[in-house]
Write an enzyme that holds these catalytic residues in place. Structure first.
Site, PDB file in Angstrom:
ATOM      1  CG  ASP A  39     -62.938  19.613  65.996  1.00 44.56           C
ATOM      2  OD1 ASP A  39     -62.213  19.640  66.699  1.00 44.56           O
ATOM      3  OD2 ASP A  39     -63.983  18.675  65.871  1.00 44.56           O
ATOM      4  CG  HIS A  99     -65.052  18.439  68.769  1.00 48.75           C
ATOM      5  ND1 HIS A  99     -64.838  17.848  67.810  1.00 48.75           N
ATOM      6  CD2 HIS A  99     -65.508  17.757  69.812  1.00 48.75           C
ATOM      7  CE1 HIS A  99     -65.138  16.440  68.039  1.00 48.75           C
ATOM      8  NE2 HIS A  99     -65.654  16.277  69.274  1.00 48.75           N
ATOM      9  CB  SER A 113     -67.028  13.411  69.334  1.00 45.69           C
ATOM     10  OG  SER A 113     -65.578  13.594  69.832  1.00 45.69           O
ATOM     11  CD  GLU A 155     -59.342  17.327  74.512  1.00 46.68           C
ATOM     12  OE1 GLU A 155     -60.447  16.822  74.564  1.00 46.68           O
ATOM     13  OE2 GLU A 155     -59.283  18.823  74.744  1.00 46.68           O
ATOM     14  CD  GLU A 156     -57.854  13.165  75.599  1.00 49.14           C
ATOM     15  OE1 GLU A 156     -58.645  12.837  76.145  1.00 49.14           O
ATOM     16  OE2 GLU A 156     -57.655  13.438  74.470  1.00 49.14           O
TER      17      GLU A 156
END
Length: 747
Positions: free
Chosen positions: A693, A725, A618, A219-220
């Site tokens: 989400d 999302h 977001s 994800e990051e």
């Protein structure tokens, strides 16, 4: 990171009839007059085919360079992708794998669904990835949870038939094996189905995973795999992670037909991450050795690579606070490691991870660093650094290295903050840089392993993405997808109503230049117009560029609005000082810059200053809430989609990078959260969230809604059962938004 949901977003050249294109930065040549042009509708915007034209994805050159393969959407189903090949010698193209005919249609495993969400391809169907065998005779094609091998004559054979599906399939570098993850363990199978798959790890079960990337890595950290083959196929490095320390979040995926409850391991800010280990083993799983990652287990496994000779493993170890990044040199036979070098952030800054690096055959390393305040390329050799690029601009990607000629190809914004180009520089002539692409465009590039050719994808404000094959001087050899505005192009009927984008700048409170873009309707003298002011505002994202924009912005303008947005301080591609403004201060300087922008746009003679509506998704949804809280009465209405409202609820790697540990930096979190100041909101608010989400979980919006209700503050809310999302990509969402705006702004 909180995702950006925005309005933005052949043959050989000798065989193609030339088509005149509009100059970048002007309106497209309107072959259809405004009187006869079709009018955009929400239904058309979200249907097939894509208005930007069919866009090839995942472009690759075959090992011998004779074929250029890509994934292409079907005309009748823009989200379904098939595998195509273009002969670079003749211009002939053909479909290699038809996903409808070959696929089983089986439902994807939950693990693969989540991987696709992490990769931002959750809505894609059919083939989403593939890999060439090194001999160039076949292609590995994952489809519907299983693996297929396609040959160049159109034959497709099935390699696996596994009910629970496979993850992370690749062909090994020498072509000896196909490997994949199944049931949290790594499997290796001889290529071509000449033997059974062998399970090379055995303890994956429960909270233990082998060969996968953990949640925050996907994800990051932009790391999508958990294993890495050596160049010789002799060894494989495999990540093992244990989720046991990570807290469990009960996530309810609320759908129209019921609710599925998932106990998801989610590392919220300030809480434990997974325990990560790295092992090296032989291709059959024997001879396992554990890599020494140091005595502190609370680290991030950022990147893993082999040197070209396969004798050394290079491991990037990032500290939990993301202020330090060690490059470890590992002996694969013993697992012993030593620190080759260390990157350190500034006192009020952090390390940005990058894939712009390359290990060279001569033992040196090409490496991107922000040590001088901007992202630039360096050569590390024999313990010494040589800076290869320099200036108040940033290198974004390393596209290729021609080691024989000592030439490096990269992407950057040397020619201005709004454009991105491909450049080259010789290792022996640092900072003598050659631009390879035309001015006025936003370019991306991909090269073959030998850096002999470039696949260039570019777009401009007047031209949706087009792709061509170029030589190393940047000269176009062949169109892959010219995507010209001619009759038959999906957007051609709407050209007559297309309004030009304009770009400009103004100063922030500290004198920093901020860039904006604006689209207006055809302005009538004396009339004042409402403004649809979009924002994202978060780090690691740039919105104002000379790239093609999704026609949804044109639809906004067709409803009588001026479309407007800026890049505030804290966003990317402008150097570390520009970005570091948000250090321990999310929701501060970004809100200030958006207010400066609102003040500027209100002063324009054609703007109705009482009708400035703000919208974001977001991080942009979070910004809507912070802007309404900080400046009541400035904005006529706000739409907040999938907002983070309490940063303690978001994940470790993203949140702590900017905000620190909530146990140590509690005051910063209090200032940055959106819930405590909810009662300050006095302007109309529409809150939107997908009820399934798993990125910005629904708890963010329900907690905010509860606070608003407790404070007796009126607002409107629309939650979407079963939606993730990406819920904003629908006719219903945008109908709801414009119904809300029409009511609140009196249109």
């Amino acid at each position: 990171m909180p995702r950006t949901w925005l309005l933005a977003g052949v043959m050989l050249a000798a065989l193609v009839t030339p088509v005149m294109a509009a100059e970048p930065g002007t309106a497209p040549v309107a072959a259809v007059s405004a009187d006869t042009a079709a009018k955009l509708s929400l239904e058309r915007l979200f249907s097939s085919p894509d208005l930007a034209g069919a866009q090839p994805r995942v472009l690759k050159l075959s090992p011998d360079g004779t074929l250029l393969t890509s994934l292409r959407p079907r005309p009748d189903e823009k989200d379904r992708l098939d595998l195509w090949a273009l002969d670079t010698r003749t211009g002939e193209e053909r479909m290699l794998v038809d996903s409808r005919k070959v696929g089983s249609g089986a439902e994807l495993s939950e693990a693969e669904k989540m991987q696709r969400e992490r990769a931002r391809i959750g809505g894609s169907k059919g083939i989403v990835s593939y890999g060439w065998a090194p001999d160039g005779k076949s292609i590995l094609v994952p489809l519907d949870g299983d693996l297929y091998l396609a040959t160049l004559d159109g034959q497709v054979s099935r390699l696996t038939n596994i009910p629970d599906g496979v993850l992370n399939p690749v062909v090994s570098p020498k072509g000896g094996f196909v490997s994949f993850v199944r049931g949290q363990n790594l499997y290796v199978q001889p290529l071509g189905g000449k033997g059974e798959a062998r399970q090379v790890t055995t303890t994956g079960a429960g909270t233990v995973h082998w060969g996968e990337a953990e949640f925050v890595a996907q994800e990051e950290m932009h790391r999508t795999t958990g294993y890495w083959w050596s160049p010789t196929d002799a060894r494989v490095a495999v990540e093992r992670f244990d989720e046991a320390p990570v807290g469990i979040v009960t996530r309810a995926a609320i759908g129209a037909d019921g609710t599925k409850v998932y106990n998801q391991r989610y590392p919220a800010a300030g809480t434990p991450n997974v325990l990560v280990e790295l092992y090296v083993m032989n291709a059959d799983g024997t001879g396992q050795v554990k890599v020494d990652l140091g005595s502190n287990p609370d680290i991030y496994l950022a990147r893993v690579d082999w040197t070209p000779d396969g004798k050394t493993l290079l491991v990037q170890r990032e500290s939990r606070d993301q202020k330090s990044l060690d490059m470890l040199k590992v002996d694969p036979a013993t697992g012993r490691s030593s620190v080759l070098f260390t990157e350190k952030s500034g006192e009020r800054s952090w390390i940005n991870l990058s894939d712009a690096y390359r290990s060279m055959r001569d033992g040196s390393l090409i490496w991107r660093s922000e040590r001088d305040g901007y992202g630039h390329l360096y050569r590390f050799a024999d313990g010494k650094w040589t800076q290869l690029t320099k200036g108040e601009w940033a290198v974004e990607d390393l596209n290729g290295v021609d080691e024989a000629k000592g030439r490096i190809f990269f992407t950057g914004n040397k020619d201005g903050a709004l454009e991105q180009h491909l450049y080259s520089v010789d290792i022996q002539r640092p900072n003598v840089i050659t631009r390879l692409t035309e001015p006025g465009w936003w370019n991306m590039g991909k090269m073959d392993k030998a850096a002999s050719r470039i696949i260039v994808t570019r777009s401009s404000p007047t031209q949706p993405p087009q792709t061509y094959l170029a030589d190393t001087s940047g000269k176009r050899i062949a169109w892959v997808n010219e995507n010209a505005f001619v009759p038959g192009h999906p957007y051609y009927p709407y050209l007559g109503n297309h309004q030009a984008r304009t770009f400009g700048s103004f100063k922030a409170a500290d004198g920093t230049t901020l860039w904006y873009e604006m689209i207006t309707p055809v302005l009538e003298p004396g009339r004042k117009y409402p403004v649809f002011f979009e924002h994202y505002g978060g780090p690691s994202s740039q919105q104002v560029t000379r790239a093609w924009q999704n026609p949804l912005a044109q639809y906004v303008v067709s409803r009588g609005y001026i479309y407007f947005r800026i890049d505030n301080r804290g966003s990317t591609h402008r150097g570390k000082a520009f970005e570091d403004h948000i250090y321990r201060a999310m929701g501060g300087v970004e809100v200030e810059d958006q207010l400066t922008a609102a003040t500027w746009v209100k002063a324009q003679p054609f703007v109705d200053p009482a009708k400035i509506a703000i919208y974001g998704w977001s991080y942009g949804g979070y910004m809507t809430l912070k802007m309404l809280e900080a400046n009541p009465g400035v904005y006529a209405a706000g739409i907040s989609g999938a907002p983070v409202t309490k940063w303690e609820l978001y994940d470790t790697h993203y949140t702590e990078r900017y905000m620190g540990d909530p146990k140590k930096d509690a005051a910063a979190y209090v200032r940055s959260d959106a819930i405590d100041d909810a009662a300050k909101i006095r302007d109309p608010l529409l809150l939107i969230h997908g009820m399934a989400d798993d990125n910005v979980v629904l708890d963010n919006s329900t907690a905010f809604a509860a606070k608003m209700q407790a404070e007796n503050v009126p607002f409107e809310m629309m939650f979407y059962p079963g939606k993730t999302h990406s819920a904003g990509k629908s006719v219903h969402v945008w109908t709801t938004i414009f119904d809300f705006l029409d009511e609140k702004l009196g249109k």
